[in-house]
Design a protein around this motif. Sequence first.
Motif, short mmCIF file in Angstrom:
data_model
loop_
_atom_site.label_atom_id
_atom_site.label_comp_id
_atom_site.label_asym_id
_atom_site.label_seq_id
_atom_site.Cartn_x
_atom_site.Cartn_y
_atom_site.Cartn_z
N ASN A 1 19.50 -14.79 7.90
CA ASN A 1 19.85 -15.88 8.82
C ASN A 1 21.10 -16.63 8.37
N ARG B 1 23.43 -14.51 0.84
CA ARG B 1 22.88 -15.19 2.02
C ARG B 1 21.78 -14.33 2.62
N ASP C 1 24.74 -25.61 8.31
CA ASP C 1 24.82 -26.68 9.31
C ASP C 1 24.61 -28.05 8.69
N LYS D 1 17.63 -23.01 -1.53
CA LYS D 1 18.05 -22.45 -0.25
C LYS D 1 18.48 -23.59 0.66
N SER E 1 21.06 -24.62 4.49
CA SER E 1 21.76 -24.09 5.65
C SER E 1 23.14 -24.73 5.74
N MET F 1 21.66 -18.01 5.59
CA MET F 1 21.39 -19.18 4.73
C MET F 1 21.58 -18.78 3.28
#
Length: 567
Positions: free
Chosen positions: A159, A156, A269, A265, A267, A161
């Motif tokens: 951040n 990761r 969320d 890549k 995230s 990610m």
Amino acid sequence: MRFIAILLLSLFINDLKSQSNQNFVMDLPINLSGTFGELRSNHFHSGIDIKTNRVEGLNIYSYEKGYISRIQVSTYGYGKAIYITHPDGKITVYAHLSKFSEKIQNYVKDIQYKRKKFAIKIYPKESEILIEKNEIIGYSGNTGSSSGPHLHFELRDKNNMPVNPLKYRNIEIFDTIIPSLKGVYYKELKYNNGKLEDNYSRFKKIKFVENHNGKYLTDTIYTNGVIGFGVNSFDLMNNSNNVYGLNKIITKINDSVNFKINFDKFSFDEWTYINTYVDYAHLKRTNEKIQKLYIENINPLNLYDRNLGDGAVKLKVNDSKNILINYKVILFDFNNNITVINIPIVFTEQKKEKIFQKKGNINIQNNLDKKIRLKNYFIEFKKGTFDYNTSLTISESNNNINIDNDTIPLRKPFTIKYSLKNIDDSRKKYLYLGMKGPKNYNYFISSEKFNDSLIGNAKKLGKFKILLDSIPPEINFYNLKNDQWISNRKKLTIKINDNESGIKSFNGWINNKWILLEYESKKNMLTYDFGDKVNSSNSKNELVVSVKDNCGNISIKKITFYRKIYE
Ligand SMILES: [Zn+2]
């Protein structure tokens, strides 16, 4: 002589090649069973799965120096997992481990004994557990929700990610096979106030032929208005039977790129929005994953090149008739092997607009809370549970409730309440909310009793039922007899089982001292390690195990065994 020199040289080159792989967290060359970003149920795969030759217990080395920032022991998910934070802020994750290295194991056990719990999450401080580059941090395994021995490795960025570790380290995988094509689809879409909507409409299958290796041509599509395409595709690799994810998909209209998705890549969320990339309704109806080649307005995924627009193909009414458009889909794997699909589209007269609407009698506006009262049941959807306004078929009979079908993805759980007013007190405490699973199996929905109601939170639409569990879990000391001598055993194993609501918690004690029992839910097995030396000063030992199910039924079982005391 010259032949030998060449042979030696090639051996040397081979050696170098395998070494570049070998410094990467294991002693084995990298063979994958899962790629970064591939499509899993309800999420994108956030790491790579590295094969461990079907065995457990192989050394796992740290990727870089750093400190352990999180340790997790869980009976599902990542099982036993280590998170290391590196000096540049990157984080690496090593999951499904069979065990931790001694220094980490001691640290973890200490806390497990303090908290009297097997499953734990620990966030050590920066100075607590320092790790060198290539230090052995644990051993590969199959713990948690893993269906075979492998290492799940994650990288990761600072951040948090997840990024593709292979690209980051330039590690090459042997793969010369192009992506496989299983299906091509399209559907009609529409714009609502300038926003592209999918509105749960159905995909239509398009026939195709393979012209030559990796080049496909489909039937011509006659349409007008706005349409979007989808493909069912996956990647294969040499010397492997596994199925992998793609790395990139590009589409072109008359040779200019109008859509691009790239799995390098993402995230965390955005995870649940995999259901706006994969067509959820189609997946539930047919078990097939169609990857959408357009971006709905509600789709926040960062995987797309947003500068290209939304990927939809728009044929306006005032376009000249019979115009031919060449639409092209190009599928890429991680080694840039490609598969190309050519789709001819012809504009035709405006058809009557098709309105896609679910049959049903309860309308729900997605921007409002909705409460639905039935005879014994009460349902509540919070606003934003659905992406679009929708209409659901809901019916109640006896103690069952059918809330449409699991073909509409939900953004948040909804509440189901069942009134217990007319139920005899003696039965109340054994009731729970079950959901009908794929094989008629009713599984437990986390629920509690409050104000004469049973209240549960469901993550999916479907069929629900009030069920009764009055049978405590089973505890079986199957390979241990009462008063048996077991001086040579390193571990103690106990089988536990609950056929109705399922196991909620468990505890064990030897001579009244709490012991750490490791739970492997796939094998229904609890294990105690005599190396923990809880109360090893007696040769006579009394073991007590207690197990509770999700309805609160408790089983307690005792057994006596003997062990030699070693000085
Ligand atoms: Zn994995």
